[in-house]
Design a protein around this motif. Structure first.
Motif, PDB file in Angstrom:
ATOM      1  N   PRO A   1       1.231   6.191  -9.906  1.00 33.01           N
ATOM      2  CA  PRO A   1       0.377   5.036  -9.583  1.00 33.01           C
ATOM      3  C   PRO A   1       0.628   3.840 -10.504  1.00 33.01           C
ATOM      4  N   GLU A   2       0.921   4.108 -11.767  1.00 36.66           N
ATOM      5  CA  GLU A   2       1.193   3.022 -12.719  1.00 36.66           C
ATOM      6  C   GLU A   2       2.463   2.257 -12.327  1.00 36.66           C
TER       7      GLU A   2
ATOM      8  N   ALA B   1       1.775   0.235  -9.204  1.00 40.67           N
ATOM      9  CA  ALA B   1       0.927  -0.924  -9.532  1.00 40.67           C
ATOM     10  C   ALA B   1       1.754  -2.034 -10.174  1.00 40.67           C
TER      11      ALA B   1
ATOM     12  N   SER C   1      -4.952  12.695  -4.264  1.00 43.95           N
ATOM     13  CA  SER C   1      -5.185  11.617  -5.228  1.00 43.95           C
ATOM     14  C   SER C   1      -4.176  11.620  -6.365  1.00 43.95           C
TER      15      SER C   1
ATOM     16  N   GLY D   1       3.039  -4.098  -7.589  1.00 38.70           N
ATOM     17  CA  GLY D   1       2.039  -4.704  -6.718  1.00 38.70           C
ATOM     18  C   GLY D   1       1.469  -3.795  -5.649  1.00 38.70           C
ATOM     19  N   TYR D   2       1.746  -2.495  -5.712  1.00 40.50           N
ATOM     20  CA  TYR D   2       1.239  -1.550  -4.716  1.00 40.50           C
ATOM     21  C   TYR D   2      -0.036  -0.893  -5.187  1.00 40.50           C
ATOM     22  N   GLN D   3      -0.930  -0.676  -4.243  1.00 42.76           N
ATOM     23  CA  GLN D   3      -2.166   0.045  -4.503  1.00 42.76           C
ATOM     24  C   GLN D   3      -2.091   1.382  -3.780  1.00 42.76           C
ATOM     25  N   ILE D   4      -2.640   2.419  -4.393  1.00 44.24           N
ATOM     26  CA  ILE D   4      -2.661   3.747  -3.786  1.00 44.24           C
ATOM     27  C   ILE D   4      -3.868   3.846  -2.851  1.00 44.24           C
TER      28      ILE D   4
ATOM     29  N   LEU E   1       0.854  -1.181   0.000  1.00 43.85           N
ATOM     30  CA  LEU E   1       0.000   0.000   0.000  1.00 43.85           C
ATOM     31  C   LEU E   1       0.891   1.233   0.000  1.00 43.85           C
TER      32      LEU E   1
END
Length: 144
Positions: free
Chosen positions: A91-92, A95, A80, A98-101, A50
């Motif tokens: 964010p890309e 991701a 955001s 494997g991380y989510q914002i 995360l």
């Protein structure tokens, strides 16, 4: 990138790694005996895949090398998007690893039933203890 801070808050118990991102080509400003650098942060949680995006703030380092000041990320500072990341690359990239914002509206939610998180910033002896009461605190300010 401006810097990556790991265990920045003195104890080595920091529950996140902070990646400080300055705008490409931005030069620090000299003001009142300090070098000021505007940056946005990506804080990466150490216990889950995360991450959170934080608002733009200033870091300052004394020109004589005898002091510096940064900001502790708190739930009020969640955003955001990083303003100069117009293509949403941050964010890309996260991701891809494997991380989510963490969405700001989720991170600012109060923990249920009056729960609070003891944090590395909390001391039973201090009058102004910081006890986290938000989802962000539970993921990013916990104390082991």
């Amino acid at each position: 990138m401006f810097s990556i801070e790991d265990s920045d808050y003195g104890s080595g118990w920091a529950s996140f790694v902070e990646i400080r991102l300055a705008r490409r080509g931005a030069e620090p400003e000299i003001r009142d005996g300090y070098q000021m650098t505007r940056y946005a942060s990506v804080v990466v949680c150490r216990i889950a895949p995360l991450a959170a995006l934080m608002k733009v703030v200033e870091a300052r380092v004394a020109l004589d090398g005898k002091g510096s000041c940064g900001y502790l990320p708190v739930s009020d500072d969640l955003v955001s998007a990083v303003p100069w990341d117009t293509r949403q690359r941050i964010p890309e990239i996260l991701a891809n690893y494997g991380y989510q914002i963490l969405a700001p509206e989720i991170g600012r939610l109060r923990l249920p039933d009056g729960l609070g998180v003891d944090t590395l910033l909390t001391s039973k002896d201090e009058k102004d203890c910081y006890i986290g009461h938000h989802v962000f605190d539970a993921w990013f300010h916990w104390m082991d």
